[in-house]
Design a protein around this motif. Structure first.
Motif, short mmCIF file in Angstrom:
data_model
loop_
_atom_site.label_atom_id
_atom_site.label_comp_id
_atom_site.label_asym_id
_atom_site.label_seq_id
_atom_site.Cartn_x
_atom_site.Cartn_y
_atom_site.Cartn_z
N GLY A 35 0.90 -1.21 0.01
CA GLY A 35 0.04 0.08 -0.09
C GLY A 35 0.89 1.25 -0.05
N GLY A 36 0.26 2.10 -0.24
CA GLY A 36 1.09 3.58 -0.20
C GLY A 36 0.20 4.74 -0.01
N PHE A 37 0.79 5.94 0.33
CA PHE A 37 -0.16 6.97 0.37
C PHE A 37 1.01 8.16 0.24
CE2 PHE A 37 2.00 5.80 4.51
CZ PHE A 37 2.90 7.05 4.75
N GLN A 79 4.09 0.76 2.15
CA GLN A 79 4.01 0.02 3.18
C GLN A 79 3.86 -1.46 2.54
OE1 GLN A 79 1.70 0.90 6.98
NE2 GLN A 79 0.72 -0.97 6.62
N GLN A 93 7.32 -0.11 6.48
CA GLN A 93 6.82 1.45 5.72
C GLN A 93 8.22 2.25 5.78
OE1 GLN A 93 4.59 5.20 7.54
NE2 GLN A 93 2.95 3.48 7.26
N TRP A 110 8.34 2.77 9.80
CA TRP A 110 7.65 1.63 10.85
C TRP A 110 8.31 0.35 10.35
CZ3 TRP A 110 3.12 1.94 13.93
CH2 TRP A 110 2.43 3.27 13.99
N LEU A 135 -4.07 10.24 16.99
CA LEU A 135 -4.02 10.31 15.59
C LEU A 135 -2.53 10.53 15.30
CD1 LEU A 135 -7.47 11.79 14.29
CD2 LEU A 135 -6.98 9.43 15.20
N ASP A 137 -0.11 9.16 15.07
CA ASP A 137 0.95 8.08 14.54
C ASP A 137 0.48 7.88 13.21
OD1 ASP A 137 -1.57 7.08 14.78
OD2 ASP A 137 -1.02 5.04 15.71
N SER A 138 -0.60 8.91 12.58
CA SER A 138 -0.96 8.65 11.29
C SER A 138 -0.81 10.20 10.56
CB SER A 138 -2.33 7.93 10.91
OG SER A 138 -3.13 8.75 11.69
N VAL A 141 -0.10 10.69 6.77
CA VAL A 141 -1.12 10.27 5.99
C VAL A 141 -2.23 11.32 5.80
CG1 VAL A 141 -2.53 7.98 5.43
CG2 VAL A 141 -0.58 7.89 6.75
N TYR A 143 -4.29 11.89 3.50
CA TYR A 143 -5.42 11.22 3.00
C TYR A 143 -6.57 11.00 3.96
CZ TYR A 143 -9.18 9.01 0.23
OH TYR A 143 -10.32 8.58 -0.33
N SER A 144 -5.96 10.55 5.47
CA SER A 144 -6.62 9.88 6.46
C SER A 144 -7.59 11.17 7.24
CB SER A 144 -5.73 9.05 7.29
OG SER A 144 -5.12 9.67 7.98
N ASN A 371 -9.73 7.59 -4.01
CA ASN A 371 -8.56 7.35 -3.44
C ASN A 371 -7.90 8.84 -3.59
OD1 ASN A 371 -9.33 4.87 -3.20
ND2 ASN A 371 -7.76 3.97 -4.61
N ALA A 412 -4.25 7.82 -1.38
CA ALA A 412 -3.85 6.45 -0.61
C ALA A 412 -4.16 5.39 -1.68
CB ALA A 412 -4.68 6.50 0.58
N PHE A 413 -3.38 4.23 -1.48
CA PHE A 413 -3.84 3.12 -2.28
C PHE A 413 -3.55 2.02 -1.71
CE2 PHE A 413 0.36 4.29 -3.56
CZ PHE A 413 1.11 3.03 -3.76
N LYS B 87 -12.82 4.95 3.08
CA LYS B 87 -11.39 4.86 2.73
C LYS B 87 -10.41 5.56 3.60
CE LYS B 87 -7.94 3.99 -0.11
NZ LYS B 87 -7.44 2.81 -0.55
N ALA B 88 -10.71 6.67 3.82
CA ALA B 88 -9.78 7.47 4.86
C ALA B 88 -9.66 6.79 6.01
CB ALA B 88 -10.37 9.05 5.08
N TYR B 89 -10.62 6.30 6.68
CA TYR B 89 -10.84 5.74 7.95
C TYR B 89 -9.58 4.42 7.83
CZ TYR B 89 -12.43 2.83 11.51
OH TYR B 89 -12.64 1.86 12.92
N TRP B 90 -9.89 3.64 6.80
CA TRP B 90 -9.03 2.60 6.52
C TRP B 90 -7.47 2.77 6.54
CZ3 TRP B 90 -9.46 -1.65 9.08
CH2 TRP B 90 -10.92 -2.31 9.27
N ALA B 91 -7.44 4.11 5.74
CA ALA B 91 -6.00 4.54 5.51
C ALA B 91 -5.28 4.74 6.79
CB ALA B 91 -5.92 5.70 4.63
N ARG B 92 -6.04 5.48 7.81
CA ARG B 92 -5.47 5.72 9.04
C ARG B 92 -4.83 4.32 9.71
NH1 ARG B 92 -6.55 5.94 14.31
NH2 ARG B 92 -8.81 5.75 14.19
N THR B 94 -4.55 1.46 8.57
CA THR B 94 -3.69 0.52 7.69
C THR B 94 -2.13 1.16 8.09
OG1 THR B 94 -5.35 -0.18 6.11
CG2 THR B 94 -2.97 -0.37 5.52
N PHE B 95 -2.12 2.45 7.66
CA PHE B 95 -0.43 2.86 7.72
C PHE B 95 -0.15 3.22 9.04
CE2 PHE B 95 -2.23 3.94 3.35
CZ PHE B 95 -1.57 3.03 2.73
N SER B 96 -1.19 3.23 10.09
CA SER B 96 -0.57 3.02 11.47
C SER B 96 -0.31 1.73 12.04
CB SER B 96 -1.31 3.90 12.43
OG SER B 96 -2.53 3.59 12.53
#
Lengths: 413, 142
Positions: A35-37, A79, A93, A110, A135, A137-138, A141, A143-144, A371, A412-413, B87-92, B94-96
């Motif tokens: 995956g990536g962001f 990642q 990551q 990571w 939050l 730790d992200s 990211v 996109y999140s 995405n 993010a993908f 998707k944004a929820y899962w990006a957080r 996944t990447f943490s």
């Protein structure tokens, strides 16, 4: 060094572990997942006396006096997850971003092995992201989250993003909701630029520990946590400490002891409350940083954020602030004219780490394609001191107000 | 009509004619699960719960984003969230390194097939597709 060796071993184990992989993960789950962001963004600021940064780990960005740069927010992460069995997973990551040394050198952000023996318990060991604040730790990211960047007054003061160690989390069902406790222990990883001459404040190897309790329901999230770090290395100002300790200046050794950061303890309390109901989302957070050193003064910080989704567009706004409650302490040095440059250096050490700043931001997130999100934000920042903004040399912190304009594309993908 | 109702109605229309789909959540009869509450479905699909009520390890199955209108409607009905928010929820997460999103099936037939063959499988499909291989445990109703 030991931790680095362990991480190298962990990564080199990936192919070997593949042989051990069971097919228990199920016929419809691939063991590998890539995956990536990323974020491509530009920021622009109007003020001359400060350079805008999103956190204290960034070198001066050049975003100042009507100039803009892509260095503040742009970043790219990749990642790889590898599921060894239903219980074991390995994750690595890599991250490229603008760093403390003004380079874009890739980092291992990571790299850990996780063990989830049942639905409630999770253990992870290796290199892990720090979530001293909810939050955080992200934070890379984009996109999140809703805003262009996590509010810097609140999030930007922590000069580290990861640690080498372990964490444990446990989840209890509470009716239809969930309560989760997490604790972690390890050695911090982080570096922050400390002066225009290239001095770097090194947090690497500093023992860090923390814990929090979190409540998650369909609409509400709440969290309370505490983290503590003991700094392992001194600030990169050996000539100041040398002069104070051994220069024969009355009060010098006592001041050196008060300014020292090494082997002292620092605490972060953090509380947060979130509410989401359909298109409405809100977040409130507060924190207290406490310190045993003059050089890293105590401060409070907080923010309140609201967003409302209208189809693919989500307008949002936030207010944030950070404030050091105490005035800069008196140096206690004799008022000799010859000591004026030393007094200046001491004042700069203290005041560049103080906070007295407020920000107001308005923006919009547009989820224009699957995405991908485009964000635009305008913010007004006012204050006298900011731990995050970089004082343009050779000035001292002074009252300022600035407008910062930002735009990013996140994916993010 | 408030803005919120208007937006919700628009989203449902965009999702492809909400009235045409009657989504239900299904499991394998081998799971022993008779019913799931809405909160249990939320916790399974948001990665907060990893077991079915009977103790079987849960394997929630999602639809790929391009697989049809069911997915957008499912998250709208379950959480009032659109797919970008999910998707944004899962990006957080996944990447943490906290959790991975549900496995994605290419189409509703594949969802049924995977649920039927896995005691922990959970899926959502239109009621008209349900057959004897799976058991309905939650219905969004009308």
């Amino acid at each position: 060094m030991f931790v680095r060796r362990c991480l190298c071993m962990l990564i080199s184990l990936f192919p070997a572990l593949a042989v051990l992989a069971e097919d228990g993960a199920g016929e419809f789950e691939q063991p590998w997942r890539l995956g990536g962001f990323g974020t491509l963004g530009g920021a622009w600021s109007s003020v001359d006396t400060y350079e805008f940064r999103r956190d204290a780990t960034q070198a001066p960005t050049g975003v100042s006096g009507g100039a803009g740069s892509a260095s503040v927010d742009s970043r790219l992460g990749l990642q790889l997850n590898y599921r060894l069995s239903p219980e074991w997973e390995a994750v690595a990551q890599g991250l490229v971003r603008y760093r403390y040394d003004a380079s874009w050198r890739p980092e291992l952000s990571w790299g850990f092995l996780s063990y989830t023996p049942d639905a409630a318990l999770s253990l992870r060991a290796g290199r892990l992201g720090l979530d001293i604040y909810p939050l955080s730790d992200s934070a890379n990211v984009g996109y999140s989250y809703l805003t262009v960047r996590p509010p810097p007054d609140y999030y930007g003061g922590i000069p580290m993003q990861s640690f080498d160690g372990a964490d444990i989390s446990y989840t209890w069902p509470l009716g239809a909701d969930v309560v989760r406790a997490k604790a972690y222990l390890g050695a911090a990883r982080g570096k922050a630029p400390a002066d225009p001459q290239g001095g770097v404040f090194v947090l690497d190897g500093s023992p860090i520990a923390g814990a929090y309790l979190e409540y998650l329901s369909e609409r509400w999230t709440a969290r309370l946590g505490y983290s503590r770090i003991e700094v392992a290395e001194e600030l990169p100002f050996p000539e100041v400490f040398e002069l104070l300790r051994h220069g024969g200046i009355p009060g010098g050794p006592a001041l050196a002891e008060q300014l020292a950061v090494k082997d002292k303890r620092y605490g972060y309390w953090a509380a947060a409350l979130g509410y989401q109901d359909g298109p409405l989302q809100t977040q409130f957070a507060g924190s207290v940083f406490s310190s045993d050193s003059y050089s890293l003064p105590d401060y409070y910080a907080g923010f309140a954020q609201i967003g409302y989704r209208l189809g693919a567009f989500t307008p949002y706004g936030y207010i944030s602030a950070a404030h050091s409650p105490d005035a800069p302490p008196a140096s206690g040095l004799p008022p000799w004219p010859v000591l004026a440059p030393l007094e200046d250096a001491v004042a700069r050490m203290i005041e560049s780490n103080m906070n007295d700043v407020r920000s107001y931001a308005l923006g919009v997130r547009w989820d224009f394609a699957q995405n991908f999100a485009l964000k635009a934000q305008v913010e007004r920042i006012r204050g006298t001191h900011s731990l995050v903004l970089w004082v343009v040399p050779p000035g001292m912190p002074q009252p300022f107000q600035t407008t910062v304009l930002s735009a990013t594309v996140d994916f993010a993908f | 009509m408030s803005i919120r109702c208007f937006v919700a109605a628009t989203l449902l229309m965009w999702a492809g004619g909400a009235g045409a789909l009657d989504l239900v959540v299904v499991v394998s009869p081998a799971s022993g699960v008779e019913r799931l509450s809405r909160d249990e479905v939320i916790n399974l699909y948001m990665g907060r719960a990893r077991k079915l009520p009977g103790g079987t390890a849960a394997r929630p199955i999602d639809l790929a984003s391009g697989a049809g209108r069911e997915k957008a409607l499912f998250y709208q009905r379950l959480l009032s969230r659109d797919l970008a928010e999910v998707k944004a929820y899962w990006a957080r997460l996944t990447f943490s390194g906290q959790a991975s999103p549900p496995v994605q099936a290419d189409n509703p037939d594949q969802v049924l097939d995977l649920v039927a063959r896995n005691p922990g499988g959970v899926g959502y499909v239109d009621r008209t597709l349900v057959d004897a291989r799976v058991r309905i445990v939650y219905s969004f109703g009308e």
